[in-house]
Design a protein around this motif. Structure first.
Motif, mmCIF file in Angstrom:
data_model
loop_
_atom_site.group_PDB
_atom_site.id
_atom_site.type_symbol
_atom_site.label_atom_id
_atom_site.label_comp_id
_atom_site.label_asym_id
_atom_site.label_seq_id
_atom_site.Cartn_x
_atom_site.Cartn_y
_atom_site.Cartn_z
ATOM 1 N N GLY A 65 -7.665 55.003 -33.539
ATOM 2 C CA GLY A 65 -8.786 55.035 -34.462
ATOM 3 C C GLY A 65 -9.938 54.180 -33.979
ATOM 4 O O GLY A 65 -9.851 53.519 -32.934
ATOM 5 N N ALA A 66 -11.003 54.166 -34.772
ATOM 6 C CA ALA A 66 -12.180 53.382 -34.396
ATOM 7 C C ALA A 66 -11.881 51.891 -34.349
ATOM 8 O O ALA A 66 -12.588 51.123 -33.676
ATOM 9 N N VAL A 71 -2.911 55.475 -33.966
ATOM 10 C CA VAL A 71 -2.684 56.366 -35.104
ATOM 11 C C VAL A 71 -1.335 57.059 -34.940
ATOM 12 O O VAL A 71 -0.513 57.079 -35.841
ATOM 13 N N VAL A 72 -1.111 57.615 -33.736
ATOM 14 C CA VAL A 72 0.140 58.323 -33.487
ATOM 15 C C VAL A 72 0.325 58.467 -31.988
ATOM 16 O O VAL A 72 -0.647 58.499 -31.225
ATOM 17 N N ALA A 73 1.602 58.529 -31.556
ATOM 18 C CA ALA A 73 1.933 58.790 -30.162
ATOM 19 C C ALA A 73 3.225 59.576 -30.126
ATOM 20 O O ALA A 73 4.117 59.354 -30.956
ATOM 21 N N ASN A 74 3.347 60.506 -29.184
ATOM 22 C CA ASN A 74 4.572 61.294 -29.123
ATOM 23 C C ASN A 74 5.614 60.631 -28.218
ATOM 24 O O ASN A 74 5.325 59.667 -27.486
ATOM 25 N N LEU A 75 6.816 61.173 -28.274
ATOM 26 C CA LEU A 75 7.904 60.601 -27.484
ATOM 27 C C LEU A 75 7.624 60.728 -25.980
ATOM 28 O O LEU A 75 8.028 59.861 -25.200
ATOM 29 N N ALA A 76 6.949 61.812 -25.579
ATOM 30 C CA ALA A 76 6.643 61.981 -24.159
ATOM 31 C C ALA A 76 5.802 60.817 -23.644
ATOM 32 O O ALA A 76 5.972 60.364 -22.511
ATOM 33 N N PHE A 77 4.900 60.307 -24.487
ATOM 34 C CA PHE A 77 4.081 59.170 -24.095
ATOM 35 C C PHE A 77 4.962 57.938 -23.867
ATOM 36 O O PHE A 77 4.814 57.232 -22.857
ATOM 37 N N SER A 78 5.862 57.673 -24.804
ATOM 38 C CA SER A 78 6.739 56.509 -24.681
ATOM 39 C C SER A 78 7.600 56.608 -23.436
ATOM 40 O O SER A 78 7.713 55.654 -22.656
ATOM 41 N N ARG A 79 8.211 57.750 -23.237
ATOM 42 C CA ARG A 79 9.122 57.898 -22.110
ATOM 43 C C ARG A 79 8.392 57.863 -20.772
ATOM 44 O O ARG A 79 8.915 57.351 -19.789
ATOM 45 N N LEU A 80 7.168 58.419 -20.744
ATOM 46 C CA LEU A 80 6.380 58.413 -19.518
ATOM 47 C C LEU A 80 6.059 56.989 -19.072
ATOM 48 O O LEU A 80 5.939 56.701 -17.883
ATOM 49 N N PRO A 90 2.642 53.185 -35.439
ATOM 50 C CA PRO A 90 1.251 53.335 -35.890
ATOM 51 C C PRO A 90 0.716 51.995 -36.395
ATOM 52 O O PRO A 90 1.424 51.229 -37.036
ATOM 53 N N GLY A 91 -0.538 51.722 -36.069
ATOM 54 C CA GLY A 91 -1.156 50.461 -36.448
ATOM 55 C C GLY A 91 -1.149 49.435 -35.338
ATOM 56 O O GLY A 91 -1.825 48.409 -35.439
ATOM 57 N N SER A 92 -0.410 49.696 -34.255
ATOM 58 C CA SER A 92 -0.391 48.763 -33.121
ATOM 59 C C SER A 92 -1.757 48.721 -32.457
ATOM 60 O O SER A 92 -2.398 49.764 -32.258
ATOM 61 N N ASP A 93 -2.208 47.524 -32.102
ATOM 62 C CA ASP A 93 -3.492 47.384 -31.413
ATOM 63 C C ASP A 93 -3.374 47.935 -29.990
ATOM 64 O O ASP A 93 -2.308 47.870 -29.362
ATOM 65 N N HIS A 94 -4.479 48.482 -29.487
ATOM 66 C CA HIS A 94 -4.484 49.048 -28.127
ATOM 67 C C HIS A 94 -4.047 48.016 -27.096
ATOM 68 O O HIS A 94 -3.286 48.317 -26.157
ATOM 69 N N ALA A 95 -4.486 46.766 -27.274
ATOM 70 C CA ALA A 95 -4.087 45.716 -26.338
ATOM 71 C C ALA A 95 -2.581 45.480 -26.373
ATOM 72 O O ALA A 95 -1.953 45.226 -25.335
ATOM 73 N N ASP A 96 -1.979 45.592 -27.557
ATOM 74 C CA ASP A 96 -0.523 45.415 -27.659
ATOM 75 C C ASP A 96 0.218 46.558 -26.971
ATOM 76 O O ASP A 96 1.271 46.355 -26.357
ATOM 77 N N VAL A 97 -0.322 47.769 -27.080
ATOM 78 C CA VAL A 97 0.293 48.906 -26.401
ATOM 79 C C VAL A 97 0.267 48.678 -24.887
ATOM 80 O O VAL A 97 1.281 48.891 -24.193
ATOM 81 N N LEU A 98 -0.883 48.222 -24.375
ATOM 82 C CA LEU A 98 -0.986 47.950 -22.941
ATOM 83 C C LEU A 98 -0.028 46.851 -22.516
ATOM 84 O O LEU A 98 0.575 46.902 -21.432
ATOM 85 N N SER A 99 0.132 45.843 -23.353
ATOM 86 C CA SER A 99 1.066 44.750 -23.033
ATOM 87 C C SER A 99 2.504 45.258 -22.983
ATOM 88 O O SER A 99 3.291 44.850 -22.113
ATOM 89 N N ALA A 100 2.854 46.146 -23.915
ATOM 90 C CA ALA A 100 4.208 46.697 -23.918
ATOM 91 C C ALA A 100 4.461 47.522 -22.660
ATOM 92 O O ALA A 100 5.542 47.458 -22.055
ATOM 93 N N LEU A 148 -13.566 60.589 -30.037
ATOM 94 C CA LEU A 148 -13.571 61.312 -31.304
ATOM 95 C C LEU A 148 -14.817 60.954 -32.103
ATOM 96 O O LEU A 148 -15.347 59.837 -31.984
ATOM 97 N N PRO A 149 -15.310 61.874 -32.909
ATOM 98 C CA PRO A 149 -16.508 61.593 -33.715
ATOM 99 C C PRO A 149 -16.356 60.356 -34.602
ATOM 100 O O PRO A 149 -17.333 59.665 -34.892
ATOM 101 N N SER A 150 -15.122 60.061 -34.996
ATOM 102 C CA SER A 150 -14.890 58.930 -35.885
ATOM 103 C C SER A 150 -15.008 57.584 -35.186
ATOM 104 O O SER A 150 -15.035 56.535 -35.819
ATOM 105 N N GLY A 151 -15.070 57.605 -33.836
ATOM 106 C CA GLY A 151 -15.120 56.362 -33.074
ATOM 107 C C GLY A 151 -13.820 56.062 -32.360
ATOM 108 O O GLY A 151 -13.754 55.162 -31.527
ATOM 109 N N GLY A 152 -12.770 56.788 -32.668
ATOM 110 C CA GLY A 152 -11.510 56.602 -31.973
ATOM 111 C C GLY A 152 -11.450 57.438 -30.712
ATOM 112 O O GLY A 152 -12.457 57.944 -30.227
#
Length: 614
Positions: A65-66, A71-80, A90-100, A148-152
């Motif tokens: 999101g903005a 917002v959402v991620a599929n299993l293929a993303f996690s496994r990749l 959902p709700g995890s900050d982008h920086a936290d995803v990169l850290s993981a 995305l138009p919403s800013g995300g």
């Protein structure tokens, strides 16, 4: 946590997937995700249906999101990315995803930086961004970020094939030792994967061939340590200009290759690549020195120029070689005419070989004169080839083909022999200038050939001036041959002075008798103070070292007069004469001698004839 709805229980997937281009993407996958993004923001499908559609996709997909939160991620993303199925919520900050992802250690350490830089570019431009990620094992992942138009934004991760792109090679083979880039085999494998990806209609990319001119010669003159620093400096400059994550390899020597995905805005990406030539032309600051390094760039586009890796690389190389021949300062994009030219060069090689056997070449000689008196001092032998079907072939084209094919050695022997047979009949004061190349000097019998030719023709060694360029001198293996010939009385001229690597040091390292200032400094001489300063400095250095100085490309009386005022110089150019036959050189010499004698008589007469006084 991620929902785990099976695709086959979710009819929404069959509806969403065909909706291509919902966010300007080029594939059905991107269209489906665009439709899904609207649904996530509360439009037409419930969240469970959306996840069912996502889980039906082989691509790894994540939506933010903005507020930069997942917002959402599929299993293929996690496994990749080597994450447990429940690692992303959902709700995890982008920086936290990169850290993981970094903690999982599946991808190379630069993963987070590449993703952050790409995200910043998407925010700044509002346009989709395409780049590449590489796993520790060498597997390639193609990534597209859609705003995305919403800013995300939506992030789509697509692995190349089912096997690692570098899986067939061990780590040492995959990585170039000096630069840390992909090695030859690994880059070729990557390019093949990229070409297959492109052939499937999923993306388009630019393939760059970036070459350092004469890296081997640079190593010889400056040392391999400096050469390695140059390689790393070029790597850093290329990496800084290319989009984040663009894979770069070093297939050979001074050659780099890069794959740049063009994304949804190819014109913007290509405009960025257009700046590469100017960027590489800037001097490189090394550990102990600063150096300008001639480089040229060729570019092929997929799928426009092919969808097979070998074909694309061959065409990028054709463009790079053409850029070098044309001395192009910007990357040269492949076009059909260049390939036709390459084919013509193959034909020209065959024709050149036949012409050499048939004795179809001829020579003309351009006078070199004293700029003050006009008296001839020397004449330079120039090759001419009039093809019965193609007409006159430009000398630079013929010489380039001869050098590329090795025919320069027998052709050079013929030129020297023919020139000496002609010049031996000229006045004793007129020197013969003959150009020689590095390939001729590489021949172990070159010295014997030169001395044998002088003996056979009766040409005095002191009347032969062999002209070499700075690129010849970069290879120190030529020292012995030059010194042996110099000891025998043959003279040497440093040709095209000022356009190579480091001219002044050669004037000390080698016993040159003559310096020839390149014509590029003369064309704008009367109007350009910088050119004047350079030319006057070279004249002063030549005078201090006791060298003759010849100025090439003198075309106007204004240029002649300006140069004559600066010292005792020799000049060459159409102002004095074009290429002449051997007999015409003799006539030219008699004429200039007669004019000089007349000038002396006039000078004596103006002071009164001494025998007329008592």
């Amino acid at each position: 946590m991620l929902l785990n709805t099976a695709a086959e229980t979710n009819p929404s997937a069959a509806v969403i997937c065909p909706l291509a281009a919902a966010v300007g993407g080029a594939s059905a996958v991107e269209g489906a995700i665009g439709r899904m993004a609207g649904a996530v923001q509360g439009t037409d499908l419930d969240a469970r249906a959306i996840m069912g559609a996502l889980e039906s996709l082989p691509e790894g997909v994540s939506v933010y999101g903005a507020d930069r939160r997942l917002v959402v991620a599929n299993l293929a993303f996690s496994r990749l990315h080597g994450l447990p199925d429940v690692a992303l919520t959902p709700g995890s900050d982008h920086a936290d995803v990169l850290s993981a992802i970094a903690a999982a250690r599946l991808f190379k350490p630069d993963h987070a930086a590449i993703c952050r830089n790409a995200r910043a570019a998407v925010v700044a431009t509002g346009a989709p961004m395409t780049y590449m990620l590489t796993t520790q094992a060498g597997r390639l992942v193609h990534v597209t970020e859609h705003p995305l138009p919403s800013g995300g934004w939506i992030s789509i991760h697509t692995p190349f094939g089912g096997e690692p792109a570098v899986g067939a090679f061990d780590r040492q083979q995959a990585t170039d030792r000096v630069t840390g880039l992909l090695g030859e085999a690994a880059f070729a494998s990557l390019l093949d994967e990229a070409a297959r990806h492109c052939a499937a209609g999923r993306a388009q990319f630019a393939l760059l061939s970036i070459g350092i001119d004469d890296l081997g010669a640079l190593n010889d003159i400056h040392g391999r340590a400096i050469g390695d620093q140059v390689l790393r400096a070029v790597r850093d400059r290329v990496r800084a200009l290319l989009p984040p994550g663009a894979p770069i390899g070093r297939p050979a020597g001074g050659l780099f290759g890069a794959v740049v995905w063009l994304g949804a805005d190819p014109e913007r990406v290509l405009a960025t690549l257009g700046a590469l030539g100017a960027d590489l032309a800037r001097p490189f600051r090394l550990e102990t020195t600063e150096m300008s390094v001639p480089t040229h760039v060729g570019l092929a586009l997929a799928p426009s120029h092919g969808t097979v890796g070998d074909d694309l690389w061959r065409r990028a190389e054709i463009a790079r070689h053409a850029a070098r021949r044309q001395k192009a300062s910007e990357p040269l994009v492949f076009e059909g005419a260049l390939e036709a030219e390459a084919v013509n060069r193959v034909t020209l090689e065959r024709e050149l070989r036949a012409a050499l056997e048939a004795g179809a070449f001829s020579l003309v000689f351009q006078p070199i004169v004293n700029l003050n008196s006009g008296v001839i001092s020397a004449a330079e032998a120039l090759l001419r080839w009039h093809h019965p079907r193609l007409g006159p072939i430009r000398p630079d084209v013929a010489i380039a083909v001869a050098e590329e094919t090795g025919l320069i050695r027998p052709l050079g022997e013929w030129v020297l022999s023919e020139a000496c047979h002609t010049a031996v009949h000229w006045p004793e004061s007129v020197t013969l200038g003959v150009n020689i190349s590095a390939l001729q000097l590489d021949c172990p019998h070159f010295v014997d050939m030169v001395l044998g030719t002088l003996k056979a023709t009766g040409m005095p060694a002191r009347r032969l001036m062999l002209e070499v360029t700075e690129t010849v001198l970069l290879d120190r293996r030529h020292d012995a041959a030059m010194r042996t010939l110099s000891a025998a009385g043959v003279r040497f001229a440093l040709d095209d002075f000022g356009v190579g690597y480091a001219s002044f040091q050669y004037l000390i390292a080698y016993r040159f008798d003559q310096i020839k200032i390149d014509r590029s400094f003369i064309a704008d001489l009367p109007r350009n103070p910088d050119c004047q300063a350079v030319v006057r400095a070279v004249i002063a250095v030549g005078a201090a070292l006791g060298k003759e100085v010849v100025v090439e490309g003198v075309e106007t009386e204004t240029e002649r007069q300006m140069l004559a005022d600066w010292g005792h110089l020799l000049g060459q150019g159409y102002l004095f004469a074009p290429g002449l036959s051997g007999d015409e050189i003799q006539q030219f010499a008699r004429l200039t001698f007669a004019v000089e004698d007349a000038k002396r008589l006039v000078a004596v007469a103006s002071r009164g004839f001494p025998w007329a006084t008592s």
